[in-house]
Design a protein around this motif. Structure first.
Motif, PDB file in Angstrom:
ATOM      1  N   ALA A   1       0.838  -1.194   0.000  1.00  0.00           N
ATOM      2  CA  ALA A   1       0.000   0.000   0.000  1.00  0.00           C
ATOM      3  C   ALA A   1       0.876   1.248   0.000  1.00  0.00           C
ATOM      4  O   ALA A   1       0.610   2.216  -0.723  1.00  0.00           O
ATOM      5  N   ALA A   2       1.930   1.207   0.811  1.00  0.00           N
ATOM      6  CA  ALA A   2       2.865   2.341   0.842  1.00  0.00           C
ATOM      7  C   ALA A   2       3.589   2.482  -0.489  1.00  0.00           C
ATOM      8  O   ALA A   2       3.816   3.586  -0.976  1.00  0.00           O
ATOM      9  N   LYS A   3       3.924   1.352  -1.092  1.00  0.00           N
ATOM     10  CA  LYS A   3       4.616   1.364  -2.378  1.00  0.00           C
ATOM     11  C   LYS A   3       3.729   1.942  -3.476  1.00  0.00           C
ATOM     12  O   LYS A   3       4.177   2.753  -4.292  1.00  0.00           O
TER      13      LYS A   3
ATOM     14  N   ALA B   1       1.181   3.991  -3.064  1.00  0.00           N
ATOM     15  CA  ALA B   1       0.992   5.416  -2.807  1.00  0.00           C
ATOM     16  C   ALA B   1       2.185   6.218  -3.307  1.00  0.00           C
ATOM     17  O   ALA B   1       2.039   7.302  -3.878  1.00  0.00           O
ATOM     18  N   LYS B   2       3.370   5.653  -3.114  1.00  0.00           N
ATOM     19  CA  LYS B   2       4.574   6.327  -3.579  1.00  0.00           C
ATOM     20  C   LYS B   2       4.628   6.363  -5.101  1.00  0.00           C
ATOM     21  O   LYS B   2       4.987   7.357  -5.715  1.00  0.00           O
ATOM     22  N   ASN B   3       4.222   5.248  -5.736  1.00  0.00           N
ATOM     23  CA  ASN B   3       4.242   5.192  -7.198  1.00  0.00           C
ATOM     24  C   ASN B   3       3.264   6.174  -7.821  1.00  0.00           C
ATOM     25  O   ASN B   3       3.523   6.751  -8.877  1.00  0.00           O
ATOM     26  N   LYS B   4       2.108   6.389  -7.156  1.00  0.00           N
ATOM     27  CA  LYS B   4       1.125   7.328  -7.682  1.00  0.00           C
ATOM     28  C   LYS B   4       1.651   8.751  -7.678  1.00  0.00           C
ATOM     29  O   LYS B   4       1.252   9.573  -8.501  1.00  0.00           O
ATOM     30  N   SER B   5       2.541   9.031  -6.740  1.00  0.00           N
ATOM     31  CA  SER B   5       3.112  10.380  -6.660  1.00  0.00           C
ATOM     32  C   SER B   5       4.360  10.522  -7.520  1.00  0.00           C
ATOM     33  O   SER B   5       4.964  11.586  -7.563  1.00  0.00           O
ATOM     34  N   THR B   6       4.733   9.434  -8.202  1.00  0.00           N
ATOM     35  CA  THR B   6       5.918   9.455  -9.056  1.00  0.00           C
ATOM     36  C   THR B   6       5.507   9.212 -10.494  1.00  0.00           C
ATOM     37  O   THR B   6       5.228   8.073 -10.881  1.00  0.00           O
ATOM     38  N   PRO B   7       5.434  10.248 -11.342  1.00  0.00           N
ATOM     39  CA  PRO B   7       4.914  10.098 -12.691  1.00  0.00           C
ATOM     40  C   PRO B   7       5.643   9.074 -13.534  1.00  0.00           C
ATOM     41  O   PRO B   7       5.058   8.452 -14.400  1.00  0.00           O
ATOM     42  N   ASP B   8       6.939   8.872 -13.322  1.00  0.00           N
ATOM     43  CA  ASP B   8       7.712   7.982 -14.182  1.00  0.00           C
ATOM     44  C   ASP B   8       7.820   6.575 -13.591  1.00  0.00           C
ATOM     45  O   ASP B   8       8.744   5.842 -13.878  1.00  0.00           O
ATOM     46  N   SER B   9       6.849   6.198 -12.749  1.00  0.00           N
ATOM     47  CA  SER B   9       6.891   4.876 -12.139  1.00  0.00           C
ATOM     48  C   SER B   9       6.921   3.786 -13.197  1.00  0.00           C
ATOM     49  O   SER B   9       6.210   3.833 -14.195  1.00  0.00           O
ATOM     50  N   THR B  10       7.749   2.774 -12.979  1.00  0.00           N
ATOM     51  CA  THR B  10       7.872   1.670 -13.931  1.00  0.00           C
ATOM     52  C   THR B  10       7.397   0.354 -13.334  1.00  0.00           C
ATOM     53  O   THR B  10       7.721  -0.710 -13.823  1.00  0.00           O
ATOM     54  N   SER B  11       6.597   0.439 -12.236  1.00  0.00           N
ATOM     55  CA  SER B  11       6.190  -0.781 -11.546  1.00  0.00           C
ATOM     56  C   SER B  11       5.264  -1.648 -12.393  1.00  0.00           C
ATOM     57  O   SER B  11       5.210  -2.856 -12.214  1.00  0.00           O
ATOM     58  N   ASP B  12       4.489  -1.035 -13.296  1.00  0.00           N
ATOM     59  CA  ASP B  12       3.531  -1.795 -14.102  1.00  0.00           C
ATOM     60  C   ASP B  12       3.982  -1.878 -15.554  1.00  0.00           C
ATOM     61  O   ASP B  12       3.173  -1.868 -16.465  1.00  0.00           O
ATOM     62  N   ILE B  13       5.255  -1.958 -15.785  1.00  0.00           N
ATOM     63  CA  ILE B  13       5.786  -1.944 -17.130  1.00  0.00           C
ATOM     64  C   ILE B  13       5.345  -3.185 -17.910  1.00  0.00           C
ATOM     65  O   ILE B  13       5.276  -4.288 -17.369  1.00  0.00           O
ATOM     66  N   ASN B  14       4.997  -2.989 -19.174  1.00  0.00           N
ATOM     67  CA  ASN B  14       4.580  -4.075 -20.057  1.00  0.00           C
ATOM     68  C   ASN B  14       5.804  -4.591 -20.795  1.00  0.00           C
ATOM     69  O   ASN B  14       6.414  -3.865 -21.579  1.00  0.00           O
ATOM     70  N   THR B  15       6.152  -5.851 -20.547  1.00  0.00           N
ATOM     71  CA  THR B  15       7.386  -6.381 -21.136  1.00  0.00           C
ATOM     72  C   THR B  15       7.308  -6.466 -22.653  1.00  0.00           C
ATOM     73  O   THR B  15       8.328  -6.375 -23.330  1.00  0.00           O
ATOM     74  N   GLU B  16       6.108  -6.649 -23.201  1.00  0.00           N
ATOM     75  CA  GLU B  16       5.983  -6.776 -24.659  1.00  0.00           C
ATOM     76  C   GLU B  16       6.206  -5.445 -25.355  1.00  0.00           C
ATOM     77  O   GLU B  16       6.679  -5.397 -26.483  1.00  0.00           O
ATOM     78  N   ASP B  17       5.820  -4.356 -24.697  1.00  0.00           N
ATOM     79  CA  ASP B  17       5.933  -3.038 -25.311  1.00  0.00           C
ATOM     80  C   ASP B  17       7.192  -2.291 -24.897  1.00  0.00           C
ATOM     81  O   ASP B  17       7.390  -1.142 -25.293  1.00  0.00           O
ATOM     82  N   SER B  18       8.036  -2.926 -24.093  1.00  0.00           N
ATOM     83  CA  SER B  18       9.181  -2.223 -23.519  1.00  0.00           C
ATOM     84  C   SER B  18      10.469  -2.546 -24.261  1.00  0.00           C
ATOM     85  O   SER B  18      10.661  -3.665 -24.752  1.00  0.00           O
ATOM     86  N   THR B  19      11.342  -1.557 -24.306  1.00  0.00           N
ATOM     87  CA  THR B  19      12.670  -1.770 -24.859  1.00  0.00           C
ATOM     88  C   THR B  19      13.545  -2.432 -23.805  1.00  0.00           C
ATOM     89  O   THR B  19      13.204  -2.428 -22.608  1.00  0.00           O
ATOM     90  N   PRO B  20      14.684  -3.004 -24.188  1.00  0.00           N
ATOM     91  CA  PRO B  20      15.604  -3.550 -23.179  1.00  0.00           C
ATOM     92  C   PRO B  20      16.004  -2.512 -22.138  1.00  0.00           C
ATOM     93  O   PRO B  20      16.153  -2.838 -20.952  1.00  0.00           O
ATOM     94  N   GLU B  21      16.152  -1.253 -22.556  1.00  0.00           N
ATOM     95  CA  GLU B  21      16.510  -0.204 -21.611  1.00  0.00           C
ATOM     96  C   GLU B  21      15.390   0.020 -20.590  1.00  0.00           C
ATOM     97  O   GLU B  21      15.643   0.267 -19.408  1.00  0.00           O
ATOM     98  N   ASP B  22      14.128  -0.063 -21.063  1.00  0.00           N
ATOM     99  CA  ASP B  22      12.997   0.069 -20.140  1.00  0.00           C
ATOM    100  C   ASP B  22      13.022  -1.034 -19.086  1.00  0.00           C
ATOM    101  O   ASP B  22      12.748  -0.803 -17.907  1.00  0.00           O
ATOM    102  N   LEU B  23      13.317  -2.251 -19.524  1.00  0.00           N
ATOM    103  CA  LEU B  23      13.337  -3.390 -18.605  1.00  0.00           C
ATOM    104  C   LEU B  23      14.464  -3.263 -17.590  1.00  0.00           C
ATOM    105  O   LEU B  23      14.304  -3.609 -16.419  1.00  0.00           O
ATOM    106  N   ILE B  24      15.615  -2.765 -18.050  1.00  0.00           N
ATOM    107  CA  ILE B  24      16.734  -2.537 -17.124  1.00  0.00           C
ATOM    108  C   ILE B  24      16.340  -1.506 -16.073  1.00  0.00           C
ATOM    109  O   ILE B  24      16.583  -1.678 -14.875  1.00  0.00           O
TER     110      ILE B  24
END
Length: 308
Positions: A113-115, A117-140
């Protein structure tokens, strides 16, 4: 060669060796799990391409981190593992443990829950990244973010188990690393213990000591810092003639405490909760060490440009 177990398949063996042998150092616990699972030399020889470290040991390490988040494993002292309060509930399942088995525990839910809340306040959060649409750099980037979040959580766990006096010293170390006192730990001093509401440290804001900052550090495991505690600290500041203060805790500040701190302009007061403190430690290299540096190369277009 048999497939190497996934990280979650190491959770039950880790809890089992701790139940049988009691508190163990991290290295002894990992070795015991390796023997219990019966990993072969060939499996243990598998290494990560990025850093050459053992894949199996890394997966056991992640198993321990997830169990700690769920309250099934604790760190009774630095570098040691022991069973946590929720271990028995996992034993009662009578089968290998899955990640989904951890999500019902209160400790897990509070952590995530704390995590979130923190992600919602961070626009560039990558917690829900889609592996199919992501570049190798995104995954790193997503992997680095997850490692950093886990490190911050582990730091907070360690701080909550520190002696209160040692925690006060740690806070002074962080402030020195941030450049206060001219970056010199010698420009800071603890103060003798007094009644609650007093100060725990004095910081020379500059090398000449022309101005001072007062610090109070509260090492709490669960309790939030109330507005009364913050007001008492401000009273100690003003009675000492200090106009700047930092109040640091391993837990959280109540909403009333934060509103009070925001409402005053003189003296100036900064509140630092546990999450912020852990991230400051990572940012300024306090209590951590660099595990590895991953080298990523790209083509040198000038080399292939045909120019002398």
């Amino acid at each position: 060669m048999a497939d190497l177990p996934k990280w979650h398949q190491f959770m039950l063996p880790l809890l089992e060796v701790l139940k049988e042998r009691g508190e163990l150092s991290r290295n002894d616990a990992i070795e015991s799990v390796v023997q219990r699972v019966g990993l072969t030399e060939e499996q243990m020889a598998l290494s990560q391409e990025s850093n050459g470290k053992s894949v199996a040991r890394g997966r056991i390490g992640w198993a321990s981190s997830y169990l700690r988040t769920a309250g099934a494993l604790i760190g009774p002292k630095r570098g040691y593992f022991a069973l946590g309060p929720n271990a028995d509930a996992l034993f009662e399942l009578g089968r290998p443990i899955k990640r989904a088995d951890l999500t019902g525990f209160q400790q897990w839910q509070e952590h995530h829950a704390a995590k979130q809340a923190k992600n919602k306040s961070t626009p560039d959060s990558t917690s829900d990244i889609n592996t199919e649409d992501s570049t190798p750099e995104d995954l790193i980037e997503a992997g680095v973010k997850q490692i950093k979040e886990q490190l911050a959580s582990d730091l907070l766990d360690q701080m909550k188990e520190m002696d209160p006096h040692d925690f006060e010293g740690l806070v002074l170390d962080v402030l020195a690393a941030m450049g206060y006192g001219g970056g010199s730990r010698q420009a800071m001093q603890g103060v003798p213990r007094g009644p609650d509401g007093g100060i725990d440290g004095k910081i020379n804001e500059d090398k000449l000591g022309l101005d001072q900052i007062y610090m109070q550090a509260k090492r709490y495991s669960e309790n939030s810092v109330s507005s009364e505690k913050v007001q008492a600290f401000v009273g100690a500041m003003t009675s000492g003639g200090c106009r700047k203060g930092v109040f640091v805790t391993t837990s959280k500040f109540t909403a009333d405490a934060m509103r009070f701190a925001e409402s005053i302009r003189d003296p100036r007061l900064v509140l630092v909760d546990g999450d912020k403190l852990a991230n400051l430690m990572i940012q300024h290299g306090v209590g951590i060490q660099t595990k590895e540096v991953i080298k990523i190369s790209k083509i040198d277009l000038d080399f292939f440009g045909g120019e002398d």
